[in-house]
Scaffold this motif. Structure first.
Motif, PDB file in Angstrom:
ATOM      1  N   LEU A 158       1.184  -1.000  -0.067  1.00  0.00           N
ATOM      2  CA  LEU A 158      -0.060   0.031  -0.157  1.00  0.00           C
ATOM      3  C   LEU A 158       0.860   1.122   0.006  1.00  0.00           C
ATOM      4  CD1 LEU A 158      -3.068   1.290   0.372  1.00  0.00           C
ATOM      5  CD2 LEU A 158      -2.421   1.280   2.845  1.00  0.00           C
ATOM      6  N   ALA A 159       0.599   2.333  -0.985  1.00  0.00           N
ATOM      7  CA  ALA A 159       1.412   3.476  -0.914  1.00  0.00           C
ATOM      8  C   ALA A 159       0.493   4.747  -0.681  1.00  0.00           C
ATOM      9  CB  ALA A 159       2.027   3.671  -2.287  1.00  0.00           C
ATOM     10  N   ILE A 160       0.973   5.795   0.166  1.00  0.00           N
ATOM     11  CA  ILE A 160       0.006   6.882   0.188  1.00  0.00           C
ATOM     12  C   ILE A 160       0.947   7.899   0.286  1.00  0.00           C
ATOM     13  CG2 ILE A 160      -1.267   8.018   1.928  1.00  0.00           C
ATOM     14  CD1 ILE A 160      -1.835   5.563   3.246  1.00  0.00           C
ATOM     15  N   ASP A 161       0.587   9.028  -0.527  1.00  0.00           N
ATOM     16  CA  ASP A 161       1.003  10.232  -0.682  1.00  0.00           C
ATOM     17  C   ASP A 161       0.213  11.448  -0.140  1.00  0.00           C
ATOM     18  OD1 ASP A 161       2.411  12.708  -1.177  1.00  0.00           O
ATOM     19  OD2 ASP A 161       2.193  12.438  -3.154  1.00  0.00           O
TER      20      ASP A 161
ATOM     21  N   THR B  84      -2.967  -3.765  -9.750  1.00  0.00           N
ATOM     22  CA  THR B  84      -2.676  -2.374  -9.190  1.00  0.00           C
ATOM     23  C   THR B  84      -3.949  -1.541  -9.040  1.00  0.00           C
ATOM     24  OG1 THR B  84      -0.481  -2.363  -9.720  1.00  0.00           O
ATOM     25  CG2 THR B  84      -1.355  -0.356  -9.070  1.00  0.00           C
ATOM     26  N   ALA B  85      -4.346  -0.845  -8.225  1.00  0.00           N
ATOM     27  CA  ALA B  85      -5.511   0.073  -8.156  1.00  0.00           C
ATOM     28  C   ALA B  85      -4.965   1.443  -7.497  1.00  0.00           C
ATOM     29  CB  ALA B  85      -6.574  -0.546  -7.264  1.00  0.00           C
ATOM     30  N   TYR B  86      -5.447   2.668  -7.916  1.00  0.00           N
ATOM     31  CA  TYR B  86      -5.101   4.025  -7.793  1.00  0.00           C
ATOM     32  C   TYR B  86      -6.475   4.683  -7.238  1.00  0.00           C
ATOM     33  CZ  TYR B  86      -1.017   2.649 -10.001  1.00  0.00           C
ATOM     34  OH  TYR B  86       0.381   2.083 -10.598  1.00  0.00           O
ATOM     35  N   LEU B  87      -6.490   5.751  -6.371  1.00  0.00           N
ATOM     36  CA  LEU B  87      -7.373   6.506  -6.105  1.00  0.00           C
ATOM     37  C   LEU B  87      -6.572   7.688  -5.554  1.00  0.00           C
ATOM     38  CD1 LEU B  87     -10.368   7.001  -5.535  1.00  0.00           C
ATOM     39  CD2 LEU B  87      -9.878   6.463  -3.218  1.00  0.00           C
TER      40      LEU B  87
ATOM     41  N   TYR C 236     -10.860   0.930   0.656  1.00  0.00           N
ATOM     42  CA  TYR C 236     -11.546   0.726  -0.667  1.00  0.00           C
ATOM     43  C   TYR C 236     -10.529   0.262  -1.773  1.00  0.00           C
ATOM     44  CZ  TYR C 236     -13.382   1.838  -5.136  1.00  0.00           C
ATOM     45  OH  TYR C 236     -13.991   1.547  -6.375  1.00  0.00           O
ATOM     46  N   VAL C 237      -9.515   0.782  -1.815  1.00  0.00           N
ATOM     47  CA  VAL C 237      -8.543   0.536  -2.870  1.00  0.00           C
ATOM     48  C   VAL C 237      -7.771  -0.747  -2.540  1.00  0.00           C
ATOM     49  CG1 VAL C 237      -6.095   1.215  -3.738  1.00  0.00           C
ATOM     50  CG2 VAL C 237      -7.919   3.246  -3.170  1.00  0.00           C
ATOM     51  N   LEU C 238      -7.500  -1.201  -1.344  1.00  0.00           N
ATOM     52  CA  LEU C 238      -6.861  -2.490  -1.216  1.00  0.00           C
ATOM     53  C   LEU C 238      -8.116  -3.837  -1.609  1.00  0.00           C
ATOM     54  CD1 LEU C 238      -5.622  -2.185   2.619  1.00  0.00           C
ATOM     55  CD2 LEU C 238      -4.316  -2.704   0.508  1.00  0.00           C
ATOM     56  N   SER C 239      -9.402  -3.303  -1.385  1.00  0.00           N
ATOM     57  CA  SER C 239     -10.257  -4.309  -1.960  1.00  0.00           C
ATOM     58  C   SER C 239     -10.228  -4.545  -3.416  1.00  0.00           C
ATOM     59  CB  SER C 239     -11.655  -3.990  -1.365  1.00  0.00           C
ATOM     60  OG  SER C 239     -12.239  -2.792  -2.176  1.00  0.00           O
ATOM     61  N   GLN C 240     -10.027  -3.405  -4.205  1.00  0.00           N
ATOM     62  CA  GLN C 240     -10.050  -3.583  -5.325  1.00  0.00           C
ATOM     63  C   GLN C 240      -8.830  -4.516  -6.143  1.00  0.00           C
ATOM     64  OE1 GLN C 240     -12.476  -2.088  -7.053  1.00  0.00           O
ATOM     65  NE2 GLN C 240     -13.090  -1.932  -4.972  1.00  0.00           N
ATOM     66  N   VAL C 241      -7.845  -4.967  -5.193  1.00  0.00           N
ATOM     67  CA  VAL C 241      -6.902  -5.746  -5.507  1.00  0.00           C
ATOM     68  C   VAL C 241      -7.045  -7.033  -4.686  1.00  0.00           C
ATOM     69  CG1 VAL C 241      -5.457  -4.105  -6.886  1.00  0.00           C
ATOM     70  CG2 VAL C 241      -5.234  -4.576  -4.540  1.00  0.00           C
ATOM     71  N   ASP C 242      -8.016  -7.267  -4.088  1.00  0.00           N
ATOM     72  CA  ASP C 242      -8.370  -8.418  -3.103  1.00  0.00           C
ATOM     73  C   ASP C 242      -7.392  -8.670  -2.000  1.00  0.00           C
ATOM     74  OD1 ASP C 242     -10.460  -9.015  -4.806  1.00  0.00           O
ATOM     75  OD2 ASP C 242      -8.994 -10.042  -6.296  1.00  0.00           O
ATOM     76  N   LEU C 243      -6.688  -7.621  -1.127  1.00  0.00           N
ATOM     77  CA  LEU C 243      -6.295  -7.605  -0.238  1.00  0.00           C
ATOM     78  C   LEU C 243      -6.720  -7.121   1.009  1.00  0.00           C
ATOM     79  CD1 LEU C 243      -2.906  -6.239  -1.440  1.00  0.00           C
ATOM     80  CD2 LEU C 243      -3.100  -8.558  -0.545  1.00  0.00           C
TER      81      LEU C 243
END
Length: 233
Positions: A4-7, A23-26, A44-51
């Motif tokens: 998971l990456a956050i800026d 990979t999913a981005y928001l 939500y972003v994690l759920s999009q890549v099944d994590l």
């Protein structure tokens, strides 16, 4: 790897999750509501890549310079995951994250982020040579350094490349500044940099590691001003 990456270093928040080849981005640019949306958004972003958070191999964030509030927000969120699930947190300088994709260019690469108050967070490198150290600068403070760079062309990246080019163009002629149109997604660079750090066995952030602010907060500036006033009275 699972990551998971956050800026949150700028006015917008960018979140990315990867699960091996997925990979999913928001990106959220919604003003004051960003803080309350961060946790639901990365879930939500994690759920999009099944994590889920407990499955992560690592997390990574832009550690600054940038927004005081935004940086603290990211550190708090990812440190909470580390405490709950023993997931290491890696920190990448904001300017390094924005300039990473251009590090192999054969001309100087200058990274610019608007620091407000007519100042910019800047760095400049040519290959492995540092020309301008990461810092908080006024245009006039770096004008002569940029003018002395032995290259007619300078590539400018970062969230505020266009603004910097306009401002430097008002006080400096004789250089050709180049920038891309649009805004690349810096969180993908965070994954690449963090995994290079892991491969090189560079340690993750320690419990006591915090954001890199460079500029003093208004409270610190006021405290310093008051202390100076008291000393002179």
């Amino acid at each position: 790897m699972k990551a998971l990456a956050i800026d949150t270093s700028l006015t917008r928040i960018t979140i990315a999750a990867k699960n091996e080849d997925k990979t999913a981005y928001l990106t959220l640019d919604i003003g004051m509501k960003q803080s309350e949306k961060l946790i639901p958004s990365f879930e939500y972003v994690l759920s999009q890549v099944d994590l889920t958070t407990k499955e992560l191999d690592y997390t990574v964030l832009c550690k600054g310079p940038g927004s005081f509030t935004g940086l603290r927000l990211a550190f708090s969120a990812l440190k909470a995951i580390e405490l709950a699930y023993d997931v290491p947190v890696y920190g990448v300088g904001t300017l390094d994250a924005y300039s990473y994709a251009y590090s192999d260019f054969d001309i100087p690469v200058l990274c610019a982020v608007d620091a407000k108050k007519n100042r910019f967070y800047l760095s400049c490198k040519n290959g492995g040579k540092v020309i301008i150290e990461d810092g908080d600068y006024e245009i006039d403070a770096v004008k002569d350094i940029i003018n002395g760079i032995d290259s007619e062309k300078i590539f400018v990246c970062g969230s505020d490349a266009g603004l910097f080019i306009r401002r430097i163009g008002e006080v400096l002629q004789g250089k050709k500044f180049i920038c891309l149109k649009g805004t690349p997604n810096e969180t993908e660079n965070l994954f690449a940099i963090a995994e290079d750090m892991i491969a090189k066995k560079i340690p993750a952030l320690k419990d006591f590691d915090g954001p890199v602010y460079i500029r003093a907060s208004e409270a610190e500036e006021n405290l310093a001003s008051n202390s100076t006033g008291s000393a002179n009275s």
